[in-house]
Design an enzyme around this catalytic site. Sequence first.
Site, PDB file in Angstrom:
ATOM      1  N   ASP A  73       0.852  -1.177   0.000  1.00  8.94           N
ATOM      2  CA  ASP A  73       0.000   0.000   0.000  1.00  8.94           C
ATOM      3  C   ASP A  73       0.891   1.231   0.000  1.00  8.94           C
ATOM      4  OD1 ASP A  73      -1.772   2.099   0.571  1.00  8.94           O
ATOM      5  OD2 ASP A  73      -3.076   0.755   1.701  1.00  8.94           O
ATOM      6  N   ASP A 109       3.662  -0.311  -8.512  1.00  9.47           N
ATOM      7  CA  ASP A 109       3.193   0.277  -9.764  1.00  9.47           C
ATOM      8  C   ASP A 109       2.769   1.737  -9.557  1.00  9.47           C
ATOM      9  OD1 ASP A 109       0.978  -0.272  -8.247  1.00  9.47           O
ATOM     10  OD2 ASP A 109      -0.082  -1.409  -9.789  1.00  9.47           O
TER      11      ASP A 109
END
Length: 135
Positions: A73, A109
């Site tokens: 996260d 990403d």
Amino acid sequence: MKKIFKQISNKTGFMKHNGGVLFRNISENEYEFKSTINENHLNNVRLIQGEAYEALKLMEDQQVDEILIFFPDPWPSESDHERRILRNSTLDEMYRVLKPGGKLHVATDVQEYAEWTAGLLALKEKDRKSTRLNS
């Protein structure tokens, strides 16, 4: 113990071939994840639920070959950066448990998180080299 994974998705093929200890945050698909491990007879996987930092503190020095962190996260809000798994305190513990020559792999990403992480890792590596020279 060979490898430690911080995984946020079900990549059972990867676990089957690599094994190791898996740190996993408690989530709504916990039952599904445990079922996947059991159905695939992944006896080389250990699941630890909770904060990776707390589990790392319980481990002995220099016992891990690799730590792999897949798409953590990014906690994009600056006020939440202290929640990121890659922070000074956690990195200190990761470097402590890694064997000499051990590797830390991180995949993301999110461009901002990648840049932030690269900067943090560069600073940590500089600190580690400086500490070794002064010892």
